[in-house]
Write a protein that holds these residues in place. Structure first.
Motif, PDB file in Angstrom:
ATOM      1  N   LYS A 247       0.825  -1.211   0.000  1.00 14.22           N
ATOM      2  CA  LYS A 247       0.000   0.000   0.000  1.00 14.22           C
ATOM      3  C   LYS A 247       0.859   1.260   0.000  1.00 14.22           C
ATOM      4  N   ASP A 248       1.824   1.293   0.888  1.00 11.81           N
ATOM      5  CA  ASP A 248       2.797   2.385   0.933  1.00 11.81           C
ATOM      6  C   ASP A 248       3.967   1.921   1.788  1.00 11.81           C
ATOM      7  N   CYS A 249       5.059   2.643   1.714  1.00 12.87           N
ATOM      8  CA  CYS A 249       6.247   2.292   2.507  1.00 12.87           C
ATOM      9  C   CYS A 249       6.576   3.406   3.499  1.00 12.87           C
ATOM     10  N   LEU A 250       5.561   4.112   3.946  1.00 12.97           N
ATOM     11  CA  LEU A 250       5.778   5.261   4.826  1.00 12.97           C
ATOM     12  C   LEU A 250       6.330   4.857   6.190  1.00 12.97           C
ATOM     13  N   ALA A 251       6.146   3.614   6.564  1.00  9.97           N
ATOM     14  CA  ALA A 251       6.694   3.137   7.838  1.00  9.97           C
ATOM     15  C   ALA A 251       8.106   2.599   7.685  1.00  9.97           C
ATOM     16  N   TYR A 252       8.683   2.750   6.485  1.00  4.39           N
ATOM     17  CA  TYR A 252      10.036   2.244   6.210  1.00  4.39           C
ATOM     18  C   TYR A 252      10.793   3.292   5.393  1.00  4.39           C
ATOM     19  N   ILE A 253      10.989   4.444   6.004  1.00  7.25           N
ATOM     20  CA  ILE A 253      11.705   5.544   5.349  1.00  7.25           C
ATOM     21  C   ILE A 253      13.205   5.282   5.450  1.00  7.25           C
ATOM     22  N   HIS A 254      13.895   5.469   4.342  1.00  4.10           N
ATOM     23  CA  HIS A 254      15.342   5.253   4.315  1.00  4.10           C
ATOM     24  C   HIS A 254      16.013   6.122   5.381  1.00  4.10           C
ATOM     25  N   PRO A 255      16.973   5.575   6.125  1.00  4.42           N
ATOM     26  CA  PRO A 255      17.592   6.348   7.204  1.00  4.42           C
ATOM     27  C   PRO A 255      18.366   7.578   6.736  1.00  4.42           C
ATOM     28  N   LEU A 256      18.937   7.548   5.525  1.00  2.00           N
ATOM     29  CA  LEU A 256      19.824   8.611   5.072  1.00  2.00           C
ATOM     30  C   LEU A 256      19.302   9.339   3.845  1.00  2.00           C
ATOM     31  N   GLN A 257      18.524   8.690   3.016  1.00  2.00           N
ATOM     32  CA  GLN A 257      18.039   9.289   1.775  1.00  2.00           C
ATOM     33  C   GLN A 257      16.571   9.703   1.913  1.00  2.00           C
ATOM     34  N   THR A 258      16.153  10.673   1.115  1.00  3.40           N
ATOM     35  CA  THR A 258      14.793  11.214   1.217  1.00  3.40           C
ATOM     36  C   THR A 258      13.838  10.398   0.359  1.00  3.40           C
ATOM     37  N   ARG A 259      13.525   9.213   0.832  1.00  6.45           N
ATOM     38  CA  ARG A 259      12.629   8.293   0.129  1.00  6.45           C
ATOM     39  C   ARG A 259      12.358   7.113   1.036  1.00  6.45           C
ATOM     40  N   SER A 260      11.389   6.314   0.649  1.00  7.69           N
ATOM     41  CA  SER A 260      11.170   5.046   1.340  1.00  7.69           C
ATOM     42  C   SER A 260      12.116   3.999   0.750  1.00  7.69           C
ATOM     43  N   ILE A 261      12.228   2.861   1.415  1.00  4.53           N
ATOM     44  CA  ILE A 261      13.194   1.854   0.971  1.00  4.53           C
ATOM     45  C   ILE A 261      12.758   1.230  -0.350  1.00  4.53           C
ATOM     46  N   SER A 262      13.724   0.700  -1.060  1.00  8.93           N
ATOM     47  CA  SER A 262      13.463   0.050  -2.342  1.00  8.93           C
ATOM     48  C   SER A 262      13.104  -1.425  -2.128  1.00  8.93           C
ATOM     49  N   VAL A 263      12.665  -2.061  -3.193  1.00  6.20           N
ATOM     50  CA  VAL A 263      12.370  -3.490  -3.147  1.00  6.20           C
ATOM     51  C   VAL A 263      13.613  -4.273  -2.744  1.00  6.20           C
ATOM     52  N   ARG A 264      14.754  -3.976  -3.364  1.00  2.00           N
ATOM     53  CA  ARG A 264      15.973  -4.717  -3.040  1.00  2.00           C
ATOM     54  C   ARG A 264      16.416  -4.457  -1.610  1.00  2.00           C
ATOM     55  N   GLU A 265      16.249  -3.234  -1.127  1.00  2.00           N
ATOM     56  CA  GLU A 265      16.601  -2.945   0.267  1.00  2.00           C
ATOM     57  C   GLU A 265      15.697  -3.726   1.219  1.00  2.00           C
ATOM     58  N   ALA A 266      14.405  -3.795   0.901  1.00  2.00           N
ATOM     59  CA  ALA A 266      13.493  -4.601   1.710  1.00  2.00           C
ATOM     60  C   ALA A 266      13.902  -6.076   1.665  1.00  2.00           C
ATOM     61  N   ALA A 267      14.285  -6.552   0.483  1.00  2.00           N
ATOM     62  CA  ALA A 267      14.719  -7.945   0.338  1.00  2.00           C
ATOM     63  C   ALA A 267      15.970  -8.207   1.175  1.00  2.00           C
ATOM     64  N   ARG A 268      16.917  -7.262   1.154  1.00  2.00           N
ATOM     65  CA  ARG A 268      18.124  -7.398   1.966  1.00  2.00           C
ATOM     66  C   ARG A 268      17.762  -7.475   3.458  1.00  2.00           C
ATOM     67  N   ILE A 269      16.875  -6.585   3.893  1.00  2.00           N
ATOM     68  CA  ILE A 269      16.474  -6.561   5.300  1.00  2.00           C
ATOM     69  C   ILE A 269      15.769  -7.864   5.683  1.00  2.00           C
ATOM     70  N   GLN A 270      15.126  -8.499   4.713  1.00  2.00           N
ATOM     71  CA  GLN A 270      14.454  -9.778   4.945  1.00  2.00           C
ATOM     72  C   GLN A 270      15.398 -10.957   4.734  1.00  2.00           C
ATOM     73  N   SER A 271      16.643 -10.681   4.326  1.00  2.00           N
ATOM     74  CA  SER A 271      17.741 -11.644   4.127  1.00  2.00           C
ATOM     75  C   SER A 271      17.632 -12.457   2.841  1.00  2.00           C
ATOM     76  N   PHE A 272      16.892 -11.944   1.832  1.00  2.00           N
ATOM     77  CA  PHE A 272      16.950 -12.544   0.507  1.00  2.00           C
ATOM     78  C   PHE A 272      18.235 -12.101  -0.180  1.00  2.00           C
ATOM     79  N   PRO A 273      19.032 -13.025  -0.705  1.00  2.00           N
ATOM     80  CA  PRO A 273      20.262 -12.644  -1.401  1.00  2.00           C
ATOM     81  C   PRO A 273      19.951 -11.946  -2.715  1.00  2.00           C
ATOM     82  N   ASP A 274      20.932 -11.245  -3.253  1.00  2.00           N
ATOM     83  CA  ASP A 274      20.709 -10.424  -4.440  1.00  2.00           C
ATOM     84  C   ASP A 274      20.435 -11.238  -5.702  1.00  2.00           C
TER      85      ASP A 274
END
Length: 401
Positions: free
Chosen positions: A319-346
């Protein structure tokens, strides 16, 4: 189990989703026979990442699979049955939302009973072990949990459960989930659970600092469009891996990044992103920037910490990624960043529209947690097959002599 691979336990994944549990068990040394799910995006992604599966069903409602022999998997051919029946009616968030729906009847919602389909598969295939995953709130629903445990035990299993936190098993995310593990009663084993690594938890920064920087995508408030459609292009890493975790995620992937896409946001949201400090929530905003009730939308916006694990990723990212705002950049996290946080390899690539990729990731079992759960189980089954081969060889030798 096929004789040509006697030491590689065979796994069937029911309610497989994108394949987080499948991947964890594969990495622990298993052979994935197939995955069953009703979500076409999940099935497409599972097929893409596990191309050698014996069973390759299209998206299927498990309730329609009445003739299990038609799957061409024989009882006892499946060494381990894994899976996570949908959890909306067990979760705190899901129940909270559905209670506000006056048309919703908890007693008649079929998702209350999908675990019975899992029980049906256990009863038919009689695997050595089964592993069932669900939200941790199931542990608080004592009557329902007791019913599930009794139905699984009635299939001929010793069953136990534990609530595990993924951050204690190498995942940069504090995610608590319940695991029900059963072992067939005719065996001398007991249900076995992994022990935490004891190492300091990985942080969001440990997980994503090497990924390419993305510019925020601005969505006009006047536009009814969901924003510009991004093309999933291969991007180059920012440099060499900066943590042990990144080395693990990049293994076998080359120098390109896939699925590194982020959502578009309107200019007001982007202004809020700039205002929030790491860890900041909606309630921390200046009053003039608040557009919603604080008591209801306390965490509508939430900026991740760079040097701490993430909080739990959920399917609501669709629905939205407003609860997962990137710590350093002005945006929400990307799909790959979410995958990394979930421990899916690249090298695990999601095949779906961007919003559905977020949903698949949020619904997944972290592969590293699944791998930790699998390892002690795989060790026991390998020992069993090794001893079986030894006994057969001894029998052959005694007959020859």
């Amino acid at each position: 189990m096929p004789s040509q691979q006697p030491l590689k336990p065979a796994v069937l994944d029911v309610f497989c989703g994108a394949g987080g549990m499948s991947l964890g068990f594969q990495r622990a040394g298993c052979k994935i026979l197939g995955g069953i799910d009703h979500n076409p995006h999940a099935v497409t992604t599972h097929h893409q990442n596990f191309p050698k599966c014996k069973l390759k069903l299209e998206a299927t409602d498990i309730r329609t699979l009445e003739d299990l022999p038609s799957l061409n998997l024989q009882p006892r051919e499946v060494d381990i049955l894994i899976g996570g029946p949908p959890c909306q009616v067990f979760s705190r968030v899901g129940l909270g939302k559905m209670k506000h729906d006056l048309k919703w009847d908890i007693e008649k919602d079929h998702r209350n009973f999908l675990y019975k389909e899992y029980v049906r598969f256990v009863d038919y295939y009689q695997p050595f072990f089964f592993v069932m995953e669900n939200v941790d709130n199931l542990a608080n629903k004592k009557e329902l949990l007791s019913t599930i445990l009794d139905e699984l035990a009635a299939c001929g299993y010793k069953v136990e459960y534990e609530v595990l936190d993924s951050s204690k098993f190498g995942v940069p995310q504090r995610r608590r989930r319940i695991f029900l593990i059963g072992v067939r009663s005719d065996l001398l084993w007991e249900p076995i659970f992994p022990k935490p690594s004891g190492q300091k938890a990985f942080s969001v920064g440990d997980a994503i600092s090497d990924l390419p920087e993305l510019k925020p995508i601005i969505l006009s408030l006047k536009s009814k469009s969901r924003g510009p459609r991004q093309k999933d292009c291969d991007l180059l890493y920012r440099g060499e891996p900066e943590s042990i975790y990144q080395q693990k995620m990049r293994r076998h992937n080359g120098d390109r990044v896939r699925n590194h896409l982020c959502r578009a946001h309107n200019d007001k949201d982007l202004e809020i992103f700039k205002t929030l400090k790491q860890g900041g929530k909606y309630r921390d905003l200046p009053e003039e920037m608040m557009r919603y009730r604080v008591d209801i939308f306390d965490d509508k916006y939430h900026r991740l910490y760079w040097d701490k694990p993430s909080w739990t990723l959920t399917a609501h990212m669709r629905k939205d990624c407003l609860a997962y705002i990137h710590p350093l950049q002005t945006r929400s996290i990307s799909v790959r960043e979410a995958a990394r946080i979930q421990s899916f390899p690249d090298n695990f690539v999601f095949q779906a529209p961007m919003t559905r990729m977020f949903e698949l990731i949020g619904n997944s079992v972290p592969p590293l947690l699944a791998e930790a759960v699998a390892k002690p189980i795989v060790k026991l089954i390998r020992r069993y097959y090794s001893q079986k081969v030894t006994r057969q060889n001894d029998t052959v030798r005694s007959k020859v002599s």
